[in-house]
Design an enzyme around this catalytic site. Structure first.
Site, PDB file in Angstrom:
ATOM      1  N   ASP A   1       3.055  -1.024   3.030  1.00 13.58           N
ATOM      2  CA  ASP A   1       2.107  -1.635   3.042  1.00 13.58           C
ATOM      3  C   ASP A   1       1.580  -2.119   1.819  1.00 13.58           C
ATOM      4  O   ASP A   1       1.337  -1.295   0.892  1.00 13.58           O
ATOM      5  CB  ASP A   1       0.879  -0.682   3.472  1.00 13.58           C
ATOM      6  CG  ASP A   1      -0.198  -1.537   4.024  1.00 13.58           C
ATOM      7  OD1 ASP A   1      -0.479  -2.658   3.573  1.00 13.58           O
ATOM      8  OD2 ASP A   1      -1.196  -1.125   5.154  1.00 13.58           O
TER       9      ASP A   1
ATOM     10  N   ARG B   1      -1.100  -4.061   0.812  1.00 12.52           N
ATOM     11  CA  ARG B   1      -2.505  -4.420   0.684  1.00 12.52           C
ATOM     12  C   ARG B   1      -3.293  -3.723  -0.305  1.00 12.52           C
ATOM     13  O   ARG B   1      -2.840  -2.561  -0.349  1.00 12.52           O
ATOM     14  CB  ARG B   1      -3.204  -4.396   2.008  1.00 12.52           C
ATOM     15  CG  ARG B   1      -2.651  -5.405   3.358  1.00 12.52           C
ATOM     16  CD  ARG B   1      -3.244  -5.241   4.559  1.00 12.52           C
ATOM     17  NE  ARG B   1      -2.847  -3.794   5.229  1.00 12.52           N
ATOM     18  CZ  ARG B   1      -2.854  -3.645   6.461  1.00 12.52           C
ATOM     19  NH1 ARG B   1      -3.848  -4.122   7.167  1.00 12.52           N
ATOM     20  NH2 ARG B   1      -2.495  -2.520   6.957  1.00 12.52           N
TER      21      ARG B   1
END
Length: 368
Positions: free
Chosen positions: A291, A293
């Site tokens: 991930d 983000r």
């Protein structure tokens, strides 16, 4: 911050930049959309290396403890071999004969990969040390503004979007189908690459206690076109309706397509998934982590809106941790589901088993 902004702009245009460390000066260029290796070699006076992330190298069967490594490029390597090494072409496998002479990446090479990721390009960089013979010519190009030179240390924080420097740009009342009293507040990151929207539903300034909150990462394919590969569009609309039913709150619509890898790379990942990989493995084959983000921007948006306590609508424990680390009190969590279908079941199952998302018995009930 200006230097980082221009560096990202130049990188996205396929131009080289100079990254300076205490030990060396590197000419750095994106593999995606760049000129030939030979062009960079002539400019630097040395043979470039290809810098790849640990995730990409492990996907090719290489064991690596460092976060990235440099791969010396053989003479006259073909463009197709280069593209295959970095998965710019997702349908061709690289030859393992090319994977020799790996060495851990230094701070300059790691900084180069950070620039690629921030620029939403494949995380693969061509890096060539500036030779003593070429040093004067490169310095002249820097002095004339033809080349940008930055300290590698400047790249360290650019992935987080310069916390504390988010700019509130504009806002307007936007009635929604499920929440007629809504206001859109647009925020822009300092490098101008990303704009995020806070959808304020109802009168949050009059709310007592924790504010209902949904942090939703943009998904063009799901949110706008109703893609069946994910449940994003349905989650988005359910979140608006749920927040309205809870008396109002905020939905942060974050420009973090494809868990932060960008639309181009998400489409590449979809092609890999069509070949049998799950969503996590596909991202790793491209060179990304589970991930990518960054949620510091969400904390900045909440601070700008005067919100310090939230009831979070999420299935993702990472979002809870990120807000708490940023000083936002997460009082409670509420699950938020879309429909589980034949087309998205594998994707949602991977999120649960590989990324720890909390789906309760929703997936199991679909399987029965």
């Amino acid at each position: 911050m200006y230097h980082i902004e221009r560096a990202i702009f130049d990188i996205r245009r396929g131009l080289p930049v100079v990254l300076k460390t205490s030990e060396q000066r590197l000419l750095v260029q994106a593999l995606e959309g760049s000129d030939s290796v030979d062009t960079l070699a002539r400019l630097a006076g040395t043979r470039p290396s290809l810098v790849l992330t640990r995730h990409r190298l492990e996907a090719m069967g290489m064991s690596l403890t460092a976060e990235a490594a440099c791969l010396p490029l053989v003479e006259h390597i073909s463009e197709s071999d280069l593209q295959a090494l970095a998965v710019v072409q997702t349908t061709r496998r690289p030859s393992h004969s090319l994977l020799s002479g790996l060495k851990p990446a230094g701070p300059g090479e790691r900084g180069a990969l950070t620039l690629m990721r921030r620029a939403l390009l494949i995380p693969a960089a061509l890096c060539a040390e500036v030779s003593e013979k070429a040093s004067d010519a490169v310095a002249q190009d820097v002095a004339k503004g033809k080349l940008l030179e930055i300290d590698a240390k400047e790249t360290e924080k650019c992935l987080a979007g310069a916390p504390g420097m988010l700019k509130r740009v504009s806002e307007a009342r936007i009635p929604l189908e499920d929440a007629a009293e809504s206001r859109f507040v647009l925020f822009r990151e300092p490098d101008g690459l990303r704009e995020h929207v806070a959808v304020v539903i109802g009168q949050t300034e009059n709310m007592q206690g924790a504010v209902p909150l949904r942090m939703h990462s943009a998904c063009l394919t799901g949110d706008l076109f109703g893609s069946l590969r994910c449940d994003c569009g349905e989650q988005l609309r359910n979140a608006v309706a749920d927040i309205q039913a809870m008396g109002g709150g905020v939905l942060l619509y974050l420009a973090q397509e494809g868990r932060g890898i960008g639309l181009a790379n998400k489409l590449r990942a979809y092609t890999l998934q069509d070949g049998g990989l799950d969503t996590v493995d596909a991202d790793q084959v491209l060179g990304f982590g589970d991930d990518e983000r960054q949620y510091a921007v969400a904390v900045d948006m909440l601070n700008a809106l005067g919100i310090s306590q939230v009831q979070l609508l999420t299935n993702n424990p990472l979002k809870i941790s990120a807000l708490r680390e940023g000083g936002i009190e997460v009082v409670s969590r509420q699950a938020l589901y879309g429909s589980v279908t034949d087309q998205n079941h594998r994707y949602l199952s991977a999120k649960a088993s590989r990324a720890g998302h909390l789906f309760g018995d929703v997936l199991e009930s679909r399987s029965r």
